[in-house]
Design an enzyme around this catalytic site. Structure first.
Site, mmCIF file in Angstrom:
data_model
loop_
_atom_site.group_PDB
_atom_site.id
_atom_site.type_symbol
_atom_site.label_atom_id
_atom_site.label_comp_id
_atom_site.label_asym_id
_atom_site.label_seq_id
_atom_site.Cartn_x
_atom_site.Cartn_y
_atom_site.Cartn_z
ATOM 1 N N LEU A 100 14.205 38.448 28.458
ATOM 2 C CA LEU A 100 12.772 38.541 28.728
ATOM 3 C C LEU A 100 12.432 38.192 30.168
ATOM 4 O O LEU A 100 11.610 38.876 30.803
ATOM 5 C CB LEU A 100 12.003 37.615 27.778
ATOM 6 C CG LEU A 100 11.810 38.109 26.347
ATOM 7 C CD1 LEU A 100 11.372 36.964 25.441
ATOM 8 C CD2 LEU A 100 10.792 39.240 26.295
ATOM 9 N N ASP B 72 17.130 31.075 37.653
ATOM 10 C CA ASP B 72 18.060 31.058 36.519
ATOM 11 C C ASP B 72 19.258 30.190 36.865
ATOM 12 O O ASP B 72 19.800 30.274 37.977
ATOM 13 C CB ASP B 72 18.542 32.471 36.173
ATOM 14 C CG ASP B 72 18.990 32.582 34.725
ATOM 15 O OD1 ASP B 72 18.224 33.105 33.895
ATOM 16 O OD2 ASP B 72 20.111 32.117 34.408
ATOM 17 N N ASP C 274 17.558 23.502 38.456
ATOM 18 C CA ASP C 274 17.286 23.154 37.059
ATOM 19 C C ASP C 274 15.822 22.758 36.939
ATOM 20 O O ASP C 274 15.422 21.672 37.361
ATOM 21 C CB ASP C 274 18.197 22.000 36.640
ATOM 22 C CG ASP C 274 17.999 21.586 35.184
ATOM 23 O OD1 ASP C 274 17.104 22.130 34.509
ATOM 24 O OD2 ASP C 274 18.749 20.708 34.719
ATOM 25 N N ILE C 275 15.007 23.632 36.364
ATOM 26 C CA ILE C 275 13.566 23.400 36.311
ATOM 27 C C ILE C 275 13.180 22.323 35.288
ATOM 28 O O ILE C 275 12.012 21.953 35.207
ATOM 29 C CB ILE C 275 12.794 24.710 36.050
ATOM 30 C CG1 ILE C 275 13.426 25.537 34.928
ATOM 31 C CG2 ILE C 275 12.771 25.532 37.337
ATOM 32 C CD1 ILE C 275 13.090 25.114 33.560
ATOM 33 N N ASN D 103 9.724 30.567 31.167
ATOM 34 C CA ASN D 103 10.445 31.365 30.184
ATOM 35 C C ASN D 103 11.814 30.802 29.821
ATOM 36 O O ASN D 103 12.363 31.145 28.780
ATOM 37 C CB ASN D 103 10.598 32.793 30.733
ATOM 38 C CG ASN D 103 11.535 33.647 29.921
ATOM 39 O OD1 ASN D 103 11.184 34.142 28.852
ATOM 40 N ND2 ASN D 103 12.765 33.824 30.417
ATOM 41 N N TYR E 164 13.987 23.885 18.187
ATOM 42 C CA TYR E 164 13.355 24.997 18.888
ATOM 43 C C TYR E 164 11.895 25.143 18.450
ATOM 44 O O TYR E 164 10.989 25.298 19.278
ATOM 45 C CB TYR E 164 14.144 26.272 18.603
ATOM 46 C CG TYR E 164 13.590 27.536 19.206
ATOM 47 C CD1 TYR E 164 13.705 27.798 20.571
ATOM 48 C CD2 TYR E 164 12.984 28.495 18.406
ATOM 49 C CE1 TYR E 164 13.218 28.970 21.117
ATOM 50 C CE2 TYR E 164 12.493 29.672 18.938
ATOM 51 C CZ TYR E 164 12.609 29.904 20.296
ATOM 52 O OH TYR E 164 12.122 31.073 20.825
ATOM 53 N N LYS F 239 8.628 24.671 20.844
ATOM 54 C CA LYS F 239 7.697 25.782 21.059
ATOM 55 C C LYS F 239 6.281 25.413 20.601
ATOM 56 O O LYS F 239 5.293 25.842 21.216
ATOM 57 C CB LYS F 239 8.185 27.023 20.333
ATOM 58 C CG LYS F 239 9.433 27.654 20.955
ATOM 59 C CD LYS F 239 9.205 28.054 22.408
ATOM 60 C CE LYS F 239 10.333 28.877 22.974
ATOM 61 N NZ LYS F 239 10.141 29.197 24.413
ATOM 62 N N THR G 90 17.146 39.384 22.724
ATOM 63 C CA THR G 90 17.731 38.610 23.812
ATOM 64 C C THR G 90 19.014 37.961 23.290
ATOM 65 O O THR G 90 19.357 38.095 22.120
ATOM 66 C CB THR G 90 16.766 37.503 24.291
ATOM 67 O OG1 THR G 90 16.650 36.504 23.252
ATOM 68 C CG2 THR G 90 15.376 38.075 24.592
#
Length: 306
Positions: A22, A41, A76-77, A103, A174, A178, A208
């Site tokens: 995505l 990334d 690394d965000i 994302n 997860y 989310k 994905t």
């Protein structure tokens, strides 16, 4: 790269997790609409292991080969330094930041009784903290711009999931992360609107690395010539619009995007209510709750429930 409508001409977008899936589709779509793109990334595996500079750089080269402008960011965000450097890369490379698309993420699916706390921490870290920190640093930049008299037309698009809206069997960490992203979206929209920032979220369904094995049958590519309903590129047009100046007056919203369908998701709101005007006994509370449940809408099933 020739823009299709130049919807994002003059805008700079930072997209996290943009090396594949995505995120890659979003980065390419922003560039196709004339935007300059920071492609973030780490190049990790589907479970978050390892790292490689290749995926981000490949997307940058793809954008440049088509005539667009892009730079890679390998930080690394989910760390303060990585998130801060994402914003700094946009400012240093293109002189501004207009849109942030959060994302990045990976999966370590387990049923709850088999879910290790390290796996829980890793998944919630990349999804939830990996949304919070880039948002925090981008918002600080935009607030400073607004206070200096340069009110931005800024946009944030967060990535939720149907798992965060309804739950998903085998995906406790997860789903929880989310769901947290959706709440974070609502808070950020309320806090940042005064500074010219709109914050929305999507709940996408697409093929994905995270979905093609877990939901293999649903995510399978069609026979030759058929519409590829699960292609990640189907989600990107909505993301690009949400990240553009054309999306005016839209904030604090959640959109489900799948194939050719876009749905505005409507979250928690009061349903049937009973008020005694005094304290209930347990038996009375149970009778009242049972009556309210009978009058309430039937909830949608949890994903994967049997």
């Amino acid at each position: 790269m020739t823009p299709t409508t130049a919807l994002c001409a003059g805008r700079v977008a930072a997209v996290t997790g943009a090396g594949r899936g995505l995120g890659r589709a979003h980065a390419l779509a922003f560039a196709a609409e004339g935007g300059q793109v920071v492609v973030n990334d780490l190049g990790v595996g589907p479970d978050g292991a390892g790292a490689a500079v290749g995926p981000a750089q490949q997307v940058v080269e793809e954008i440049r080969a088509a005539g667009g402008e892009a730079v890679a960011h390998h930080g690394d965000i989910a760390t303060a330094d990585g998130a801060a450097s994402l914003v700094a890369t946009a400012l240093d490379s293109f002189g501004r930041l207009d849109t942030l698309v959060n994302n990045a993420g990976f999966l370590r699916d387990r049923m709850l009784v088999n879910l290790d706390e390290d796996d829980w921490d890793a998944v919630t870290r990349v999804h939830l903290r990996g949304h919070f920190l880039p948002l925090k640093h981008a918002a600080a930049h935009w607030r400073a711009e607004a206070k200096a008299g340069r009110v931005p037309v800024a946009r944030v698009v967060n990535t939720g999931s149907g798992a965060g809206l309804l739950g998903s069997v085998g995906q406790g960490s997860y789903s929880a992360a989310k769901a947290g992203i959706i709440a974070l979206t609502l808070v950020a929209a309320a806090e940042m609107g005064r500074y010219g920032v709109q914050v929305n979220a999507i709940a996408p369904a697409a093929r994905t690395r995270m979905t093609e094995e877990t939901f293999a049958e649903t995510m399978a590519a069609p026979a030759m010539g058929g519409f590829d309903a699960m292609a990640p590129e189907n989600v990107s047009p909505l993301v690009v619009w949400l990240g553009s100046e054309a999306c005016a007056g839209v904030s604090g919203r959640v959109f489900e995007a799948e194939a050719g369908r876009i749905t505005v998701m409507e979250g928690w709101r009061p349903g049937p209510t009973a008020d005694k005007g005094a304290r209930w006994t347990p038996a009375e509370a149970g009778a009242a709750a049972s009556g309210l449940l009978a009058a309430a809408e039937t909830p949608q099933p949890v994903y994967g429930a049997r």
